[in-house]
Design a protein around this motif. Structure first.
Motif, PDB file in Angstrom:
ATOM      1  N   PRO A   1       0.832  -1.213   0.000  1.00  0.00           N
ATOM      2  CA  PRO A   1       0.000   0.000   0.000  1.00  0.00           C
ATOM      3  C   PRO A   1       0.864   1.259   0.000  1.00  0.00           C
ATOM      4  O   PRO A   1       1.773   1.397   0.803  1.00  0.00           O
ATOM      5  N   LEU A   2       0.588   2.144  -0.926  1.00  0.00           N
ATOM      6  CA  LEU A   2       1.303   3.412  -1.041  1.00  0.00           C
ATOM      7  C   LEU A   2       0.302   4.549  -0.922  1.00  0.00           C
ATOM      8  O   LEU A   2      -0.803   4.460  -1.441  1.00  0.00           O
ATOM      9  N   ARG A   3       0.694   5.610  -0.267  1.00  0.00           N
ATOM     10  CA  ARG A   3      -0.177   6.769  -0.129  1.00  0.00           C
ATOM     11  C   ARG A   3       0.611   8.027  -0.426  1.00  0.00           C
ATOM     12  O   ARG A   3       1.788   8.131  -0.071  1.00  0.00           O
ATOM     13  N   ALA A   4      -0.023   8.986  -1.025  1.00  0.00           N
ATOM     14  CA  ALA A   4       0.592  10.274  -1.302  1.00  0.00           C
ATOM     15  C   ALA A   4       0.127  11.280  -0.252  1.00  0.00           C
ATOM     16  O   ALA A   4      -1.030  11.238   0.186  1.00  0.00           O
ATOM     17  N   TYR A   5       1.010  12.152   0.134  1.00  0.00           N
ATOM     18  CA  TYR A   5       0.689  13.181   1.122  1.00  0.00           C
ATOM     19  C   TYR A   5       1.058  14.541   0.557  1.00  0.00           C
ATOM     20  O   TYR A   5       1.937  14.661  -0.294  1.00  0.00           O
ATOM     21  N   GLU A   6       0.388  15.550   1.041  1.00  0.00           N
ATOM     22  CA  GLU A   6       0.629  16.907   0.569  1.00  0.00           C
ATOM     23  C   GLU A   6       1.961  17.464   1.070  1.00  0.00           C
ATOM     24  O   GLU A   6       2.515  18.371   0.470  1.00  0.00           O
ATOM     25  N   SER A   7       2.467  16.920   2.182  1.00  0.00           N
ATOM     26  CA  SER A   7       3.729  17.423   2.729  1.00  0.00           C
ATOM     27  C   SER A   7       4.442  16.320   3.509  1.00  0.00           C
ATOM     28  O   SER A   7       3.840  15.299   3.866  1.00  0.00           O
ATOM     29  N   ARG A   8       5.705  16.539   3.766  1.00  0.00           N
ATOM     30  CA  ARG A   8       6.505  15.590   4.558  1.00  0.00           C
ATOM     31  C   ARG A   8       5.917  15.471   5.968  1.00  0.00           C
ATOM     32  O   ARG A   8       5.819  14.392   6.534  1.00  0.00           O
ATOM     33  N   GLU A   9       5.525  16.602   6.528  1.00  0.00           N
ATOM     34  CA  GLU A   9       4.968  16.625   7.881  1.00  0.00           C
ATOM     35  C   GLU A   9       3.687  15.784   7.967  1.00  0.00           C
ATOM     36  O   GLU A   9       3.465  15.071   8.935  1.00  0.00           O
ATOM     37  N   ALA A  10       2.852  15.885   6.946  1.00  0.00           N
ATOM     38  CA  ALA A  10       1.610  15.110   6.928  1.00  0.00           C
ATOM     39  C   ALA A  10       1.911  13.614   6.883  1.00  0.00           C
ATOM     40  O   ALA A  10       1.254  12.824   7.562  1.00  0.00           O
ATOM     41  N   ALA A  11       2.903  13.212   6.122  1.00  0.00           N
ATOM     42  CA  ALA A  11       3.265  11.791   6.027  1.00  0.00           C
ATOM     43  C   ALA A  11       3.835  11.287   7.343  1.00  0.00           C
ATOM     44  O   ALA A  11       3.464  10.209   7.822  1.00  0.00           O
ATOM     45  N   LEU A  12       4.728  12.044   7.954  1.00  0.00           N
ATOM     46  CA  LEU A  12       5.365  11.600   9.193  1.00  0.00           C
ATOM     47  C   LEU A  12       4.421  11.665  10.388  1.00  0.00           C
ATOM     48  O   LEU A  12       4.609  10.947  11.366  1.00  0.00           O
ATOM     49  N   GLY A  13       3.378  12.487  10.292  1.00  0.00           N
ATOM     50  CA  GLY A  13       2.439  12.638  11.395  1.00  0.00           C
ATOM     51  C   GLY A  13       1.302  11.627  11.388  1.00  0.00           C
ATOM     52  O   GLY A  13       0.458  11.629  12.281  1.00  0.00           O
ATOM     53  N   ARG A  14       1.283  10.730  10.426  1.00  0.00           N
ATOM     54  CA  ARG A  14       0.172   9.770  10.306  1.00  0.00           C
ATOM     55  C   ARG A  14       0.550   8.419  10.873  1.00  0.00           C
ATOM     56  O   ARG A  14       1.643   7.921  10.652  1.00  0.00           O
ATOM     57  N   ARG A  15      -0.375   7.827  11.634  1.00  0.00           N
ATOM     58  CA  ARG A  15      -0.193   6.450  12.100  1.00  0.00           C
ATOM     59  C   ARG A  15      -0.840   5.517  11.085  1.00  0.00           C
ATOM     60  O   ARG A  15      -1.748   5.907  10.365  1.00  0.00           O
ATOM     61  N   LEU A  16      -0.386   4.287  11.024  1.00  0.00           N
ATOM     62  CA  LEU A  16      -0.861   3.325  10.036  1.00  0.00           C
ATOM     63  C   LEU A  16      -2.376   3.134  10.083  1.00  0.00           C
ATOM     64  O   LEU A  16      -3.027   2.974   9.061  1.00  0.00           O
ATOM     65  N   CYS A  17      -2.957   3.162  11.272  1.00  0.00           N
ATOM     66  CA  CYS A  17      -4.392   2.896  11.402  1.00  0.00           C
ATOM     67  C   CYS A  17      -5.256   4.141  11.181  1.00  0.00           C
ATOM     68  O   CYS A  17      -6.479   4.053  11.186  1.00  0.00           O
ATOM     69  N   ASP A  18      -4.652   5.294  10.973  1.00  0.00           N
ATOM     70  CA  ASP A  18      -5.422   6.519  10.738  1.00  0.00           C
ATOM     71  C   ASP A  18      -6.153   6.459   9.406  1.00  0.00           C
ATOM     72  O   ASP A  18      -5.723   5.791   8.472  1.00  0.00           O
ATOM     73  N   GLU A  19      -7.235   7.200   9.318  1.00  0.00           N
ATOM     74  CA  GLU A  19      -7.942   7.339   8.041  1.00  0.00           C
ATOM     75  C   GLU A  19      -7.027   8.037   7.051  1.00  0.00           C
ATOM     76  O   GLU A  19      -6.124   8.773   7.440  1.00  0.00           O
ATOM     77  N   LEU A  20      -7.296   7.811   5.768  1.00  0.00           N
ATOM     78  CA  LEU A  20      -6.503   8.493   4.742  1.00  0.00           C
ATOM     79  C   LEU A  20      -6.695   9.998   4.863  1.00  0.00           C
ATOM     80  O   LEU A  20      -7.805  10.468   5.121  1.00  0.00           O
ATOM     81  N   PRO A  21      -5.631  10.751   4.655  1.00  0.00           N
ATOM     82  CA  PRO A  21      -5.768  12.213   4.732  1.00  0.00           C
ATOM     83  C   PRO A  21      -6.525  12.741   3.533  1.00  0.00           C
ATOM     84  O   PRO A  21      -6.547  12.125   2.472  1.00  0.00           O
ATOM     85  N   LYS A  22      -7.136  13.873   3.714  1.00  0.00           N
ATOM     86  CA  LYS A  22      -7.801  14.524   2.585  1.00  0.00           C
ATOM     87  C   LYS A  22      -6.708  15.058   1.659  1.00  0.00           C
ATOM     88  O   LYS A  22      -5.665  15.512   2.110  1.00  0.00           O
ATOM     89  N   SER A  23      -6.971  14.954   0.368  1.00  0.00           N
ATOM     90  CA  SER A  23      -5.999  15.411  -0.619  1.00  0.00           C
ATOM     91  C   SER A  23      -6.740  15.838  -1.870  1.00  0.00           C
ATOM     92  O   SER A  23      -7.743  15.237  -2.243  1.00  0.00           O
ATOM     93  N   ARG A  24      -6.227  16.848  -2.531  1.00  0.00           N
ATOM     94  CA  ARG A  24      -6.842  17.275  -3.792  1.00  0.00           C
ATOM     95  C   ARG A  24      -6.629  16.245  -4.881  1.00  0.00           C
ATOM     96  O   ARG A  24      -7.231  16.333  -5.941  1.00  0.00           O
ATOM     97  N   TRP A  25      -5.761  15.247  -4.646  1.00  0.00           N
ATOM     98  CA  TRP A  25      -5.456  14.218  -5.644  1.00  0.00           C
ATOM     99  C   TRP A  25      -6.193  12.915  -5.384  1.00  0.00           C
ATOM    100  O   TRP A  25      -5.955  11.924  -6.048  1.00  0.00           O
ATOM    101  N   ILE A  26      -7.080  12.903  -4.400  1.00  0.00           N
ATOM    102  CA  ILE A  26      -7.883  11.703  -4.115  1.00  0.00           C
ATOM    103  C   ILE A  26      -9.356  12.107  -4.126  1.00  0.00           C
ATOM    104  O   ILE A  26      -9.754  13.037  -3.443  1.00  0.00           O
ATOM    105  N   LEU A  27     -10.146  11.381  -4.908  1.00  0.00           N
ATOM    106  CA  LEU A  27     -11.589  11.608  -4.987  1.00  0.00           C
ATOM    107  C   LEU A  27     -12.271  10.393  -4.376  1.00  0.00           C
ATOM    108  O   LEU A  27     -12.399   9.359  -5.031  1.00  0.00           O
ATOM    109  N   PRO A  28     -12.666  10.465  -3.095  1.00  0.00           N
ATOM    110  CA  PRO A  28     -13.293   9.295  -2.473  1.00  0.00           C
ATOM    111  C   PRO A  28     -14.661   8.993  -3.098  1.00  0.00           C
ATOM    112  O   PRO A  28     -15.499   9.871  -3.209  1.00  0.00           O
ATOM    113  N   LEU A  29     -14.851   7.754  -3.494  1.00  0.00           N
ATOM    114  CA  LEU A  29     -16.135   7.321  -4.052  1.00  0.00           C
ATOM    115  C   LEU A  29     -16.932   6.516  -3.032  1.00  0.00           C
ATOM    116  O   LEU A  29     -18.057   6.112  -3.315  1.00  0.00           O
TER     117      LEU A  29
END
Length: 196
Positions: free
Chosen positions: A44-72
């Motif tokens: 599993p790979l995820r894109a983040y808007e910034s380095r801080e956002a990536a390092l601040g996320r725990r594995l079990c957290d919901e996916l962060p909101k991003s302008r590059w992801i359109l949740p269906l």
């Protein structure tokens, strides 16, 4: 979810039609066809808007909101259940399926849990159908057809877009605007199909 990534775009060949034409059996029963235009499986790979956002996320957290992801999902999708593959509806042109007369089901959720069709099967030693490899039963083999409408943001212009299926039971064919763009056959594993 639909996911957007940078160019260049990959061309989708007529692999679906070629694979079906070469085989004398339906694609879902052809043991030599497991995918068409599906991206390679990966961790599993995820894109983040910034380095801080990536390092601040725990594995079990919901996916962060991003302008590059359109949740269906979560959402209500149009849904039709067929008793067997030969009874499944056909795509009806650029608008996709003709969903008049269809119901709705909340996605993500299996149709059995949504109380549609068969009841969930819980077993640890017995298959729900006759085991006869490599043959797959063509009767009493339910098919769920789903459809959802979405609009790709204009900010994605010139970028590649993927539809991510996080877990499909058995097999899935993906159409966008009535055109087949991919096929995946690996039960409950994620599948990514480029839909650019």
């Amino acid at each position: 979810a639909a996911v957007c990534s940078p160019p260049p775009a990959k061309e989708f060949a007529d692999g679906a039609r070629k694979a079906t034409a070469m085989s004398k059996q339906p694609r879902w029963a052809d043991e030599s066809c497991f995918e068409i235009n599906r991206e390679r499986m990966h961790a599993p790979l995820r894109a983040y808007e910034s380095r801080e956002a990536a390092l601040g996320r725990r594995l079990c957290d919901e996916l962060p909101k991003s302008r590059w992801i359109l949740p269906l999902t979560p959402a209500q999708w149009s849904f039709a259940l067929s008793a067997c593959p030969s009874a499944a509806p056909a795509v009806a042109g650029p608008s996709g399926f003709d969903t008049s007369g269809w119901g709705e089901v909340h996605v993500p959720r299996s149709w059995e849990v949504a109380d549609v069709g068969s009841k969930p099967i819980y077993l640890n030693h017995r298959y729900p159908f006759k085991v006869d490899p490599p043959r797959i039963p063509s009767r009493d083999n339910e098919v769920g057809s789903y459809q959802v409408r979405f609009t790709v943001p204009s900010s994605w212009e010139g970028r590649r877009a993927y539809l991510v299926l996080d877990g499909v039971g058995s097999a899935a064919t993906v159409w966008v605007d009535g055109v087949e763009v991919g096929y995946s056959q690996d039960s409950k594993l994620p599948a990514e199909v480029e839909v650019t």
